[in-house]
Design a protein around this motif. Sequence first.
Motif, PDB file in Angstrom:
ATOM      1  N   PHE A 118     125.681 133.191  44.832  1.00 44.82           N
ATOM      2  CA  PHE A 118     124.439 133.101  45.584  1.00 44.82           C
ATOM      3  C   PHE A 118     124.572 133.847  46.893  1.00 44.82           C
ATOM      4  O   PHE A 118     124.913 135.034  46.863  1.00 44.82           O
ATOM      5  N   SER A 157     126.350 137.221  44.849  1.00 42.29           N
ATOM      6  CA  SER A 157     124.907 137.431  44.739  1.00 42.29           C
ATOM      7  C   SER A 157     124.559 138.906  44.665  1.00 42.29           C
ATOM      8  O   SER A 157     123.631 139.310  43.956  1.00 42.29           O
ATOM      9  N   TYR A 214     124.480 134.867  39.077  1.00 40.22           N
ATOM     10  CA  TYR A 214     123.759 133.746  38.473  1.00 40.22           C
ATOM     11  C   TYR A 214     122.360 133.588  39.042  1.00 40.22           C
ATOM     12  O   TYR A 214     121.866 132.478  39.185  1.00 40.22           O
ATOM     13  N   ALA A 215     121.719 134.678  39.362  1.00 41.27           N
ATOM     14  CA  ALA A 215     120.363 134.628  39.901  1.00 41.27           C
ATOM     15  C   ALA A 215     119.350 134.755  38.769  1.00 41.27           C
ATOM     16  O   ALA A 215     119.517 135.568  37.861  1.00 41.27           O
ATOM     17  N   GLU A 268     114.417 135.829  43.943  1.00 39.52           N
ATOM     18  CA  GLU A 268     115.665 135.288  43.421  1.00 39.52           C
ATOM     19  C   GLU A 268     115.643 133.766  43.467  1.00 39.52           C
ATOM     20  O   GLU A 268     115.334 133.169  44.487  1.00 39.52           O
ATOM     21  N   TYR A 289     118.090 130.375  42.272  1.00 40.17           N
ATOM     22  CA  TYR A 289     119.418 129.957  41.843  1.00 40.17           C
ATOM     23  C   TYR A 289     119.363 128.482  41.466  1.00 40.17           C
ATOM     24  O   TYR A 289     118.832 127.653  42.204  1.00 40.17           O
TER      25      TYR A 289
END
Length: 618
Positions: free
Chosen positions: A2, A22, A30-31, A201, A203
């Motif tokens: 992130f 990120s 992991y966005a 974005e 998360y």
Amino acid sequence: FFFTGKGKPEASGFQKWAWEASSGTCSSPYARYEDPDFLRDKWVAVDLSYWIVQNETAIKTYVLNPHLRLTFFRTINLFSKFGAFPVFVADGTPSPLKSQARMARFFRCSGIDAARRPVAEEGASVERNGAFLKCVRECIELIELFGMPVLQANGEAEALCAQLNREGHVDACITADSDAFLFGAQCVIKSIKPNSKEPFECYRMSDIEVGLGLKREHLIAISLLVGNDHDLSGVQGIGIDNALQFVQSFGEEEILDKLREIGSGNTPFPQGGPKVVASPILLADDSSLKSRPAHCSVCGHPGSKRAHSKSSCVDCHPSGGDGCMKKPNGFRCNCTCCDREREARQLKRHENWYTKVCEKIAREQNFPNDEIMEMYLCNDNGKITADGGSCISWQHPETDMLVDLLVFRQHWEPSYVRQRLLPMLSTIYLREMAQQREKSLLNGQYEFDSIQRTKIRYGHEAYVVKWRKGGTLIGSGRNLNLIDDKEQDKIVENVDESFDGSDRWEETGVHVDNEGQFVLTDEHMKLVRAAFPDEVSIFLLEKELKESKRKRSRSGGAGNKSRNLQSRGVQLSITEFYRSSKVQVTEGAFHSETQDKEIMCTSTSPLPKSVRRHLLFK
């Protein structure tokens, strides 16, 4: 996976790792990238301090009170365009540890020698500077006049945002501080760009758990090892790779307790042994490593070179043959003894690495800091309920007071403020109409007339709604008095010069036609359909009829084509001109040839001037 903290000149070790992951430098970011409709009808907690810091750092040129301007436009966009219900959270009194870390970060970035740096007193809490607190108070005053809920956190605003998200009061948090996951947030939105086609974005903690096997306690342990907002240094000699590998060796329930044990001088191994586990054969009989058989120097398989010269190597020639084959470069024997030896060496390396990490942790004084862990695990970060009810509620905006405040603070024209407020007022009106279906007026002044057209801007589709003035403003003697686009642009240039307007969303305007003067707003299609289903059906039917009529007109003959060209004032070719003249003579049976010639030579004729002059003097 992130992102970094909010407006900090130097991020902590935990936030540096988060930012690198990120930005795509990690192998698996992991966005999730969501479209604007993701927030529609959702409750979101907004870190107000992050907004203010971002406003101050994003604008490079002089703008009058940028925190008020961008908070004004962003609040309207978040409510009307994205359809969200924002809950704003303001920072409280920072903890003494946060104050000490902030001072250390400031002096480190300023270049002052470590010996000359002042040291904060133990347990002393340092308030934020007066200019920042003034910005916060002004923004809270503006947001409360919008009718939006504002909550005061005990400490960090992202802590209360995370608690609201974890307990189900809101669906997501809007903040750029990765510490929100340490406080237990489940869904965090990094930033929102209203005037962009790019998705924002998002998360989710569930994606991080699946991808990296890390839960909330694991992230807290990583922040303690590599540094966080309350302890910038962490453990000396432990980087993010070692910290990640170390915490993955333990379960969620035991990781923090194991850190306490290691910090006290013990070196406990993870339950079931280290992460690298030897085979059952190796653990059952370690003496077999000492009786490793000889291997051939030619092929590398079990057996001596002399034995292979007398009888063929079974591994080289399973079906029988003479001698053995020369082993290739990088050859590895896969016999049981060699596999045991490799596993033993790997296990020994892992044990040595684990012991060194534990020794570095044990040498750190006062590790882990129980105050930091309790702060991250705290479940009471602010007041959410009052008198048995929730503090989260939305009210109607105080339009007149908003106008007075922005005229005083921003030096805006009252008509400009009312025009910018209209999208929020129309959104509230449509939501109420969708629930009650009682005939009323927008802001007590305008009534729904019709849908003018559909509109696509920055990839977002909406209806352009026409509002007709139907009465006077209830509770006030003021009218909206909307201004046209030219006057509006002039006001914007005079008020805030050189401002890029990235958070401005043009949604209002004035339309004048034969039926009168109308106010135009861009509204979400589903919201208009829920409030005025009959009017939407009429609009869609008329749109379908217009499209079918347009298709029939396109399939017309050459005569229709020439008449269309004449009606548009397009100069015809010589062939089309004579063809159109014949059509006019044929269809004008009730007119004489002289009358036709006079009509074609008049100034109102669709023919070009050169053609009319030729006919006149022929």
